[in-house]
Scaffold this motif. Structure first.
Motif, PDB file in Angstrom:
ATOM      1  N   TYR A  73       0.843  -1.193   0.000  1.00 27.14           N
ATOM      2  CA  TYR A  73       0.000   0.000   0.000  1.00 27.14           C
ATOM      3  C   TYR A  73       0.876   1.239   0.000  1.00 27.14           C
ATOM      4  CZ  TYR A  73       0.695  -0.153   5.136  1.00 27.14           C
ATOM      5  OH  TYR A  73       1.230  -0.205   6.412  1.00 27.14           O
ATOM      6  N   THR A  74       0.361   2.305  -0.569  1.00 27.72           N
ATOM      7  CA  THR A  74       1.186   3.484  -0.828  1.00 27.72           C
ATOM      8  C   THR A  74       1.621   4.207   0.438  1.00 27.72           C
ATOM      9  OG1 THR A  74      -0.735   4.960  -1.085  1.00 27.72           O
ATOM     10  CG2 THR A  74       0.061   3.830  -3.059  1.00 27.72           C
ATOM     11  N   HIS A  75       0.899   4.027   1.562  1.00 21.39           N
ATOM     12  CA  HIS A  75       1.276   4.678   2.812  1.00 21.39           C
ATOM     13  C   HIS A  75       2.217   3.816   3.645  1.00 21.39           C
ATOM     14  CE1 HIS A  75      -2.234   7.104   1.705  1.00 21.39           C
ATOM     15  NE2 HIS A  75      -1.812   8.009   2.569  1.00 21.39           N
ATOM     16  N   CYS A  76       2.620   2.672   3.126  1.00 18.84           N
ATOM     17  CA  CYS A  76       3.508   1.767   3.859  1.00 18.84           C
ATOM     18  C   CYS A  76       4.841   2.483   4.128  1.00 18.84           C
ATOM     19  CB  CYS A  76       3.739   0.503   3.037  1.00 18.84           C
ATOM     20  SG  CYS A  76       4.859  -0.692   3.790  1.00 18.84           S
ATOM     21  N   PRO A  77       5.292   2.518   5.383  1.00 19.87           N
ATOM     22  CA  PRO A  77       6.481   3.305   5.712  1.00 19.87           C
ATOM     23  C   PRO A  77       7.819   2.612   5.498  1.00 19.87           C
ATOM     24  CG  PRO A  77       5.548   2.394   7.712  1.00 19.87           C
ATOM     25  CD  PRO A  77       4.624   1.979   6.587  1.00 19.87           C
ATOM     26  N   VAL A 105       3.428  -5.787 -11.341  1.00 19.03           N
ATOM     27  CA  VAL A 105       2.066  -5.434 -10.926  1.00 19.03           C
ATOM     28  C   VAL A 105       2.039  -5.228  -9.411  1.00 19.03           C
ATOM     29  CG1 VAL A 105      -0.327  -6.217 -10.718  1.00 19.03           C
ATOM     30  CG2 VAL A 105       0.937  -6.628 -12.836  1.00 19.03           C
ATOM     31  N   PHE A 106       1.516  -4.094  -9.000  1.00 22.79           N
ATOM     32  CA  PHE A 106       1.363  -3.739  -7.587  1.00 22.79           C
ATOM     33  C   PHE A 106      -0.114  -3.817  -7.237  1.00 22.79           C
ATOM     34  CE2 PHE A 106       0.449  -0.531  -4.350  1.00 22.79           C
ATOM     35  CZ  PHE A 106       1.433  -0.743  -3.387  1.00 22.79           C
ATOM     36  N   VAL A 107      -0.456  -4.663  -6.267  1.00 22.78           N
ATOM     37  CA  VAL A 107      -1.848  -4.816  -5.831  1.00 22.78           C
ATOM     38  C   VAL A 107      -1.993  -4.155  -4.462  1.00 22.78           C
ATOM     39  CG1 VAL A 107      -3.728  -6.415  -5.333  1.00 22.78           C
ATOM     40  CG2 VAL A 107      -1.980  -7.027  -7.033  1.00 22.78           C
ATOM     41  N   THR A 108      -2.839  -3.146  -4.355  1.00 17.53           N
ATOM     42  CA  THR A 108      -2.974  -2.466  -3.072  1.00 17.53           C
ATOM     43  C   THR A 108      -3.750  -3.318  -2.063  1.00 17.53           C
ATOM     44  OG1 THR A 108      -3.720  -0.486  -1.903  1.00 17.53           O
ATOM     45  CG2 THR A 108      -5.080  -1.233  -3.735  1.00 17.53           C
ATOM     46  N   THR A 109      -3.284  -3.282  -0.836  1.00 20.86           N
ATOM     47  CA  THR A 109      -4.005  -3.933   0.264  1.00 20.86           C
ATOM     48  C   THR A 109      -4.773  -2.890   1.070  1.00 20.86           C
ATOM     49  OG1 THR A 109      -2.041  -3.753   1.687  1.00 20.86           O
ATOM     50  CG2 THR A 109      -2.304  -5.790   0.428  1.00 20.86           C
ATOM     51  N   ASP A 110      -4.823  -1.663   0.549  1.00 22.28           N
ATOM     52  CA  ASP A 110      -5.494  -0.549   1.218  1.00 22.28           C
ATOM     53  C   ASP A 110      -6.391   0.190   0.225  1.00 22.28           C
ATOM     54  OD1 ASP A 110      -6.198   1.469   2.973  1.00 22.28           O
ATOM     55  OD2 ASP A 110      -4.252   2.472   2.918  1.00 22.28           O
ATOM     56  N   PRO A 111      -7.386  -0.516  -0.348  1.00 22.87           N
ATOM     57  CA  PRO A 111      -8.237   0.101  -1.372  1.00 22.87           C
ATOM     58  C   PRO A 111      -8.936   1.393  -0.950  1.00 22.87           C
ATOM     59  CG  PRO A 111      -8.595  -2.265  -1.295  1.00 22.87           C
ATOM     60  CD  PRO A 111      -7.757  -1.921  -0.100  1.00 22.87           C
ATOM     61  N   PRO A 112      -9.350   1.561   0.325  1.00 18.68           N
ATOM     62  CA  PRO A 112     -10.041   2.804   0.662  1.00 18.68           C
ATOM     63  C   PRO A 112      -9.215   4.061   0.399  1.00 18.68           C
ATOM     64  CG  PRO A 112     -10.437   1.162   2.357  1.00 18.68           C
ATOM     65  CD  PRO A 112      -9.381   0.597   1.456  1.00 18.68           C
ATOM     66  N   TYR A 122       2.365   6.785  -7.186  1.00 19.45           N
ATOM     67  CA  TYR A 122       3.296   6.005  -6.369  1.00 19.45           C
ATOM     68  C   TYR A 122       4.218   5.164  -7.250  1.00 19.45           C
ATOM     69  CZ  TYR A 122       4.703   2.471  -2.881  1.00 19.45           C
ATOM     70  OH  TYR A 122       5.413   1.622  -2.055  1.00 19.45           O
ATOM     71  N   LEU A 123       3.660   4.479  -8.208  1.00 17.69           N
ATOM     72  CA  LEU A 123       4.448   3.589  -9.057  1.00 17.69           C
ATOM     73  C   LEU A 123       5.408   4.345  -9.969  1.00 17.69           C
ATOM     74  CD1 LEU A 123       1.818   0.896 -10.105  1.00 17.69           C
ATOM     75  CD2 LEU A 123       3.608   0.723  -8.354  1.00 17.69           C
ATOM     76  N   ASP A 124       5.037   5.539 -10.361  1.00 17.79           N
ATOM     77  CA  ASP A 124       5.909   6.322 -11.227  1.00 17.79           C
ATOM     78  C   ASP A 124       7.255   6.608 -10.570  1.00 17.79           C
ATOM     79  OD1 ASP A 124       4.135   6.340 -13.299  1.00 17.79           O
ATOM     80  OD2 ASP A 124       3.343   8.344 -12.886  1.00 17.79           O
ATOM     81  N   GLY A 125       7.302   6.560  -9.243  1.00 24.33           N
ATOM     82  CA  GLY A 125       8.553   6.771  -8.538  1.00 24.33           C
ATOM     83  C   GLY A 125       9.462   5.559  -8.564  1.00 24.33           C
ATOM     84  N   TYR A 126       8.930   4.418  -8.977  1.00 24.57           N
ATOM     85  CA  TYR A 126       9.722   3.184  -9.035  1.00 24.57           C
ATOM     86  C   TYR A 126       9.902   2.686 -10.472  1.00 24.57           C
ATOM     87  CZ  TYR A 126       8.859   3.009  -4.004  1.00 24.57           C
ATOM     88  OH  TYR A 126       8.797   3.314  -2.666  1.00 24.57           O
ATOM     89  N   ASP A 127       8.801   2.522 -11.166  1.00 29.30           N
ATOM     90  CA  ASP A 127       8.843   2.011 -12.537  1.00 29.30           C
ATOM     91  C   ASP A 127       7.595   2.490 -13.263  1.00 29.30           C
ATOM     92  OD1 ASP A 127       8.916   0.641 -14.895  1.00 29.30           O
ATOM     93  OD2 ASP A 127       8.947  -1.364 -14.029  1.00 29.30           O
ATOM     94  N   SER A 166      -1.201  -6.006   8.978  1.00 33.48           N
ATOM     95  CA  SER A 166      -0.042  -6.532   8.253  1.00 33.48           C
ATOM     96  C   SER A 166      -0.496  -7.188   6.954  1.00 33.48           C
ATOM     97  CB  SER A 166       0.695  -7.558   9.124  1.00 33.48           C
ATOM     98  OG  SER A 166      -0.167  -8.640   9.436  1.00 33.48           O
ATOM     99  N   HIS A 167       0.483  -7.473   6.115  1.00 30.51           N
ATOM    100  CA  HIS A 167       0.185  -8.175   4.867  1.00 30.51           C
ATOM    101  C   HIS A 167       1.428  -8.939   4.459  1.00 30.51           C
ATOM    102  CE1 HIS A 167       2.658  -5.446   2.396  1.00 30.51           C
ATOM    103  NE2 HIS A 167       2.237  -4.498   3.222  1.00 30.51           N
ATOM    104  N   GLY A 168       1.256  -9.959   3.638  1.00 31.83           N
ATOM    105  CA  GLY A 168       2.391 -10.723   3.164  1.00 31.83           C
ATOM    106  C   GLY A 168       3.315  -9.853   2.332  1.00 31.83           C
ATOM    107  N   SER A 169       4.620 -10.091   2.442  1.00 33.62           N
ATOM    108  CA  SER A 169       5.590  -9.230   1.748  1.00 33.62           C
ATOM    109  C   SER A 169       6.346  -9.971   0.648  1.00 33.62           C
ATOM    110  CB  SER A 169       6.591  -8.663   2.765  1.00 33.62           C
ATOM    111  OG  SER A 169       7.240  -9.716   3.465  1.00 33.62           O
ATOM    112  N   GLN A 170       5.843 -11.134   0.243  1.00 30.13           N
ATOM    113  CA  GLN A 170       6.515 -11.881  -0.819  1.00 30.13           C
ATOM    114  C   GLN A 170       6.287 -11.244  -2.187  1.00 30.13           C
ATOM    115  OE1 GLN A 170       4.264 -13.025   1.419  1.00 30.13           O
ATOM    116  NE2 GLN A 170       4.441 -15.250   1.702  1.00 30.13           N
ATOM    117  N   VAL A 171       7.223 -11.472  -3.081  1.00 32.07           N
ATOM    118  CA  VAL A 171       7.060 -11.107  -4.492  1.00 32.07           C
ATOM    119  C   VAL A 171       6.695 -12.390  -5.229  1.00 32.07           C
ATOM    120  CG1 VAL A 171       8.148 -10.142  -6.547  1.00 32.07           C
ATOM    121  CG2 VAL A 171       8.798  -9.301  -4.273  1.00 32.07           C
ATOM    122  N   ILE A 172       5.558 -12.388  -5.888  1.00 28.40           N
ATOM    123  CA  ILE A 172       5.040 -13.594  -6.528  1.00 28.40           C
ATOM    124  C   ILE A 172       5.376 -13.591  -8.016  1.00 28.40           C
ATOM    125  CG2 ILE A 172       2.990 -15.016  -6.900  1.00 28.40           C
ATOM    126  CD1 ILE A 172       3.658 -14.544  -3.955  1.00 28.40           C
TER     127      ILE A 172
END
Length: 203
Positions: A73-77, A105-112, A122-127, A166-172
């Motif tokens: 999620y984009t607010h993840c610190p 592909v980035f899937v948000t776990t914080d849709p609200p 957010y993604l433009d800052g990475y790729d 929390s959420h899983g942090s694996q890259v699938i």
């Protein structure tokens, strides 16, 4: 003399065979995956989520030969920026012809809080080529469950703050048929990730 000549010919034939074998190589990729294998592979849930590119996207029918999927999620610190940076750096290590076959592909776990526009920034800052997905939390949870990712429900704190849990942090790794045969943990290096991508593209 004939025996000596015959011996030399045999030795020459063996050396030639070894050289040809080394030059010919093998169809199998060299090296060993640092990723954790999933056997049998996860079957990715056919869940349509809103895409930052417009319309919807289902990872059960991916657009690339290999898709790297990260739930965050984009607010993840801390964890999310670390993993996203690792993935982005790994992608820059690939040869152009390989990079063209890989989608992030980035899937948000914080849709609200993470609508398509927020995720795009957010993604433009990475790729800038990465795709973001959002939608109903139940759909995100179903997608996560299908590939072994835990997604926690967010809750409002008494102080008025916001705790995502929390959420899983694996890259699938998702292949072109919508299956997930491998995943990486959050501490994977960009070099190992890039090497594994190369191996998966050639397997």
């Amino acid at each position: 003399m004939p025996d000596r000549r015959r011996g030399l010919l045999v030795a020459l034939a063996l050396v030639t065979a070894l050289v040809l074998g080394a030059c010919g190589g093998s169809d199998e990729p060299s090296g060993t995956l640092t990723a954790a294998r999933v056997d049998p592979p996860f079957e990715v849930a056919d869940v349509a989520l809103e895409s930052t590119e417009g319309g919807t996207m289902s990872l059960a029918d991916p657009d690339a030969r290999l898709t790297l999927v990260f739930f965050g999620y984009t607010h993840c610190p801390d964890v999310c920026p670390l993993v996203m940076s690792t993935i982005a750096t790994a992608l820059t290590r690939l040869e152009p012809e390989d990079r063209d076959q890989v989608q992030l592909v980035f899937v948000t776990t914080d849709p609200p809080r993470d609508d398509a526009e927020t995720i795009r920034r957010y993604l433009d800052g990475y790729d800038p080529t990465a795709v973001g997905l959002t939608g109903d939390l139940e759909d995100v949870e179903a997608l996560g469950d299908s590939v072994g990712i835990f997604v926690a429900d967010a809750e409002e704190l008494a102080s008025g703050g916001y705790d995502l849990g929390s959420h899983g942090s694996q890259v699938i790794a998702v292949d072109g048929e919508g299956r997930a045969p491998a995943f990486w943990r959050q501490d994977v290096s960009s070099a190992d990730l890039a090497a594994d991508i190369d191996l998966l593209l050639r397997s």
